[in-house]
Motif scaffolding. Structure first.
Motif, PDB file in Angstrom:
ATOM      1  N   PHE A 114     -39.805  12.805 -18.105  1.00 28.15           N
ATOM      2  CA  PHE A 114     -40.445  12.245 -16.930  1.00 28.15           C
ATOM      3  C   PHE A 114     -40.999  10.858 -17.262  1.00 28.15           C
ATOM      4  CE2 PHE A 114     -40.718  16.808 -15.942  1.00 28.15           C
ATOM      5  CZ  PHE A 114     -40.146  16.782 -14.678  1.00 28.15           C
ATOM      6  N   LYS A 115     -41.029  10.023 -16.259  1.00 29.07           N
ATOM      7  CA  LYS A 115     -41.512   8.647 -16.429  1.00 29.07           C
ATOM      8  C   LYS A 115     -42.954   8.646 -16.935  1.00 29.07           C
ATOM      9  CE  LYS A 115     -41.769   4.265 -13.877  1.00 29.07           C
ATOM     10  NZ  LYS A 115     -41.583   3.619 -12.556  1.00 29.07           N
ATOM     11  N   GLY A 116     -43.211   7.764 -17.881  1.00 29.21           N
ATOM     12  CA  GLY A 116     -44.575   7.610 -18.398  1.00 29.21           C
ATOM     13  C   GLY A 116     -44.820   8.330 -19.708  1.00 29.21           C
ATOM     14  N   PHE A 117     -43.847   9.132 -20.154  1.00 30.58           N
ATOM     15  CA  PHE A 117     -44.006   9.862 -21.420  1.00 30.58           C
ATOM     16  C   PHE A 117     -42.994   9.317 -22.436  1.00 30.58           C
ATOM     17  CE2 PHE A 117     -45.250  12.955 -18.104  1.00 30.58           C
ATOM     18  CZ  PHE A 117     -46.586  13.121 -18.463  1.00 30.58           C
ATOM     19  N   PHE A 130     -45.361  25.748 -19.525  1.00 29.61           N
ATOM     20  CA  PHE A 130     -44.440  25.181 -20.510  1.00 29.61           C
ATOM     21  C   PHE A 130     -44.026  26.255 -21.512  1.00 29.61           C
ATOM     22  CE2 PHE A 130     -43.689  23.439 -24.739  1.00 29.61           C
ATOM     23  CZ  PHE A 130     -42.640  22.570 -24.476  1.00 29.61           C
ATOM     24  N   LEU A 131     -44.998  27.054 -21.991  1.00 28.53           N
ATOM     25  CA  LEU A 131     -44.695  28.131 -22.923  1.00 28.53           C
ATOM     26  C   LEU A 131     -43.672  29.089 -22.311  1.00 28.53           C
ATOM     27  CD1 LEU A 131     -45.281  29.738 -25.546  1.00 28.53           C
ATOM     28  CD2 LEU A 131     -47.149  30.861 -24.310  1.00 28.53           C
ATOM     29  N   TYR A 132     -43.821  29.347 -21.034  1.00 33.62           N
ATOM     30  CA  TYR A 132     -42.904  30.241 -20.319  1.00 33.62           C
ATOM     31  C   TYR A 132     -41.481  29.688 -20.330  1.00 33.62           C
ATOM     32  CZ  TYR A 132     -41.148  33.064 -16.368  1.00 33.62           C
ATOM     33  OH  TYR A 132     -40.429  33.899 -15.549  1.00 33.62           O
ATOM     34  N   ARG A 133     -41.345  28.359 -20.237  1.00 34.15           N
ATOM     35  CA  ARG A 133     -39.999  27.754 -20.283  1.00 34.15           C
ATOM     36  C   ARG A 133     -39.478  27.698 -21.712  1.00 34.15           C
ATOM     37  NH1 ARG A 133     -39.953  28.763 -15.029  1.00 34.15           N
ATOM     38  NH2 ARG A 133     -41.995  28.143 -14.284  1.00 34.15           N
ATOM     39  N   SER A 150     -40.179  22.183 -31.168  1.00 37.90           N
ATOM     40  CA  SER A 150     -40.655  20.874 -30.713  1.00 37.90           C
ATOM     41  C   SER A 150     -41.393  21.052 -29.401  1.00 37.90           C
ATOM     42  CB  SER A 150     -39.483  19.911 -30.525  1.00 37.90           C
ATOM     43  OG  SER A 150     -38.894  19.587 -31.752  1.00 37.90           O
ATOM     44  N   ILE A 151     -42.589  20.487 -29.317  1.00 40.42           N
ATOM     45  CA  ILE A 151     -43.324  20.525 -28.049  1.00 40.42           C
ATOM     46  C   ILE A 151     -43.973  19.161 -27.805  1.00 40.42           C
ATOM     47  CG2 ILE A 151     -43.823  22.977 -28.437  1.00 40.42           C
ATOM     48  CD1 ILE A 151     -46.792  22.157 -28.660  1.00 40.42           C
ATOM     49  N   PRO A 152     -44.186  18.798 -26.549  1.00 36.19           N
ATOM     50  CA  PRO A 152     -44.848  17.527 -26.266  1.00 36.19           C
ATOM     51  C   PRO A 152     -46.267  17.528 -26.822  1.00 36.19           C
ATOM     52  CG  PRO A 152     -43.827  18.424 -24.281  1.00 36.19           C
ATOM     53  CD  PRO A 152     -43.818  19.510 -25.312  1.00 36.19           C
ATOM     54  N   SER A 174     -50.297  17.048 -20.564  1.00 35.04           N
ATOM     55  CA  SER A 174     -49.833  16.547 -19.263  1.00 35.04           C
ATOM     56  C   SER A 174     -48.315  16.609 -19.162  1.00 35.04           C
ATOM     57  CB  SER A 174     -50.313  15.103 -19.047  1.00 35.04           C
ATOM     58  OG  SER A 174     -51.711  15.046 -18.980  1.00 35.04           O
ATOM     59  N   GLU A 175     -47.619  16.244 -20.241  1.00 39.75           N
ATOM     60  CA  GLU A 175     -46.160  16.313 -20.218  1.00 39.75           C
ATOM     61  C   GLU A 175     -45.698  17.767 -20.195  1.00 39.75           C
ATOM     62  OE1 GLU A 175     -42.146  14.494 -22.378  1.00 39.75           O
ATOM     63  OE2 GLU A 175     -44.097  14.218 -23.355  1.00 39.75           O
ATOM     64  N   GLN A 176     -46.373  18.615 -20.951  1.00 43.83           N
ATOM     65  CA  GLN A 176     -46.052  20.040 -20.906  1.00 43.83           C
ATOM     66  C   GLN A 176     -46.171  20.576 -19.479  1.00 43.83           C
ATOM     67  OE1 GLN A 176     -48.184  22.496 -23.719  1.00 43.83           O
ATOM     68  NE2 GLN A 176     -48.166  20.903 -25.294  1.00 43.83           N
ATOM     69  N   ALA A 177     -47.288  20.218 -18.829  1.00 46.00           N
ATOM     70  CA  ALA A 177     -47.544  20.704 -17.467  1.00 46.00           C
ATOM     71  C   ALA A 177     -46.507  20.173 -16.490  1.00 46.00           C
ATOM     72  CB  ALA A 177     -48.952  20.310 -17.023  1.00 46.00           C
TER      73      ALA A 177
END
Length: 398
Positions: A216-219, A317-320, A353-355, A359-362
């Motif tokens: 997403f834009k901004g990350f 995010f964890l769910y995905r 790997s996680i953000p 905010s990016e996770q959400a």
């Protein structure tokens, strides 16, 4: 004995005359097929459609065959040319699969196709009675190696028929429109499911990379490498509170994260692991590795579930993450022989790997939540239409 009705339970306005019993062979020709010699190359790769039972599946129309024969091949076989509107009917290797020809063609000997007599039988009307045709074929079919129904047997099949062609066409048109809607939602459902599969690949880094293909834009920051135990812990709190709803494996539609029943209406006193809104349920037995759930309520997980509680991670995010290919590959390295299950020691120590940004996770979680809602919408509409069709098939034929 109860006398069989001579009219269906539901009819279109303007039709009231009693239905009449007819033999299929009186209103249609039943035509078999044939196969040109496979050893003669001049018989094959022509421009004449030639169908085999294996290519008749769930489609409504047969537009083009996988194999084609030449004019010479047709002349030197027992195959018969069938006109558009013919209902292909497999007579062995799975009796009763049907499709409507949209252009002329022929078949191998695994068919007893129905060629409607003009003005006496509507193609879609008889196609809509596929289940009835199939049951009859399976009932009267014979054979020691495999069951097969003959053309003569199909010809003497008795059917209750409307007294007019116009009523046949009206009924056929109704089911044609209903099938069109079902196909439309089926395609949308499959398309969205494929989109989700693709995005789970592209929105999570692959092959050890710190950057996903799509963001997403901004990350822009690189994703962090974290052990699974650092982003989720297992709850082990056993509870038997009878006021809490119970979730079991069979309550979840596998691969969708959707409940198939009203959990609050279930009557159960089984103990289970307590979960809260925001926890993630994961079925750890190998047959149920895709029976996951992101509950919007508090309850008890009954059976071999992991109840995962996010740690410095967004629950959506964890769910995905547990739906990603990397997690699935690790979880499938099951332990145990009788009842293989995902190995927590292995999964918990695996690096993902996680953000770095919640905010990016959400944002990722929110995107997939919206996508899941669309998938569920079309899936429910599809199920609703399929149930309507099933009901109408029972009520609109005698």
């Amino acid at each position: 004995m109860t006398k069989k009705s001579d009219a269906p339970a539901i009819r279109f306005k303007g039709f009231s005359d009693a239905w009449e019993q007819r033999k299929l062979g009186d209103i249609a020709d039943i035509v078999g097929g044939g196969t040109p010699s496979t050893g003669n190359q001049s018989y094959w790769d022509g421009d004449i459609d030639w169908y085999a039972p294996a290519e008749i599946a769930d489609q409504i129309y047969a537009n083009s065959s996988q194999k084609k024969i030449t004019g010479l091949g047709y002349e030197n076989s027992s195959a018969k040319m069938l006109p558009p509107g013919t209902v292909l009917f497999t007579s062995r290797a799975g009796i009763g699969k049907t499709a409507i020809l949209t252009r002329k063609g022929c078949t191998n000997q695994g068919f007893q196709s129905i060629v409607p007599h003009r003005g006496e039988l509507d193609s879609y009307f008889i196609f809509s009675r596929t289940e009835e045709l199939k049951r009859y074929g399976e009932l009267v079919g014979a054979g020691s190696t495999f069951v097969e129904v003959s053309g003569k047997q199909m010809a003497v099949m008795e059917l209750m028929m409307p007294p007019t062609m116009r009523e046949q066409q009206t009924i056929g048109g109704f089911f044609q429109q209903l099938d069109h809607l079902i196909t439309l939602h089926q395609r949308k459902f499959e398309k969205l499911t494929n989109v989700k599969k693709s995005m789970l690949e592209k929105m999570f880094p692959q092959n050890g990379s710190s950057y996903p293909e799509i963001r997403f834009k901004g990350f822009t920051d690189p994703w962090e490498q974290r052990k699974f135990e650092e982003i989720a812990v297992r709850s082990s709190v056993i509870c038997s509170d009878v006021t809490l709803p119970r979730v079991e494996y069979e309550d979840i539609v596998s691969g969708t994260g959707r409940l198939n029943k009203d959990i609050y209406a279930k009557q159960s006193s089984k103990s289970g692991i307590a979960f809260h809104q925001g926890d993630v349920l994961y079925g750890k037995l190998r047959p149920y590795l895709q029976n996951w759930l992101l509950p919007t309520f508090d309850g008890l997980a009954v059976g071999d579930f992991w109840v995962l509680q996010p740690q410095n991670a967004d629950s959506s995010f964890l769910y995905r993450l547990i739906q990603s290919r990397q997690f699935d590959e690790v979880a499938n390295q099951s332990t145990g022989t009788k009842m293989p299950r995902a190995d927590w020691k292995l999964v918990s120590k695996t690096v993902f790997s996680i953000p770095s940004s919640i905010s990016e996770q959400a944002a990722i979680g929110t995107y997939f939540t919206a996508l899941d809602s669309l998938i569920t919408l079309h899936q429910r509409e599809l199920e609703k239409l399929q149930n309507i069709k099933k009901s109408m098939l029972e009520k609109m034929f005698v």
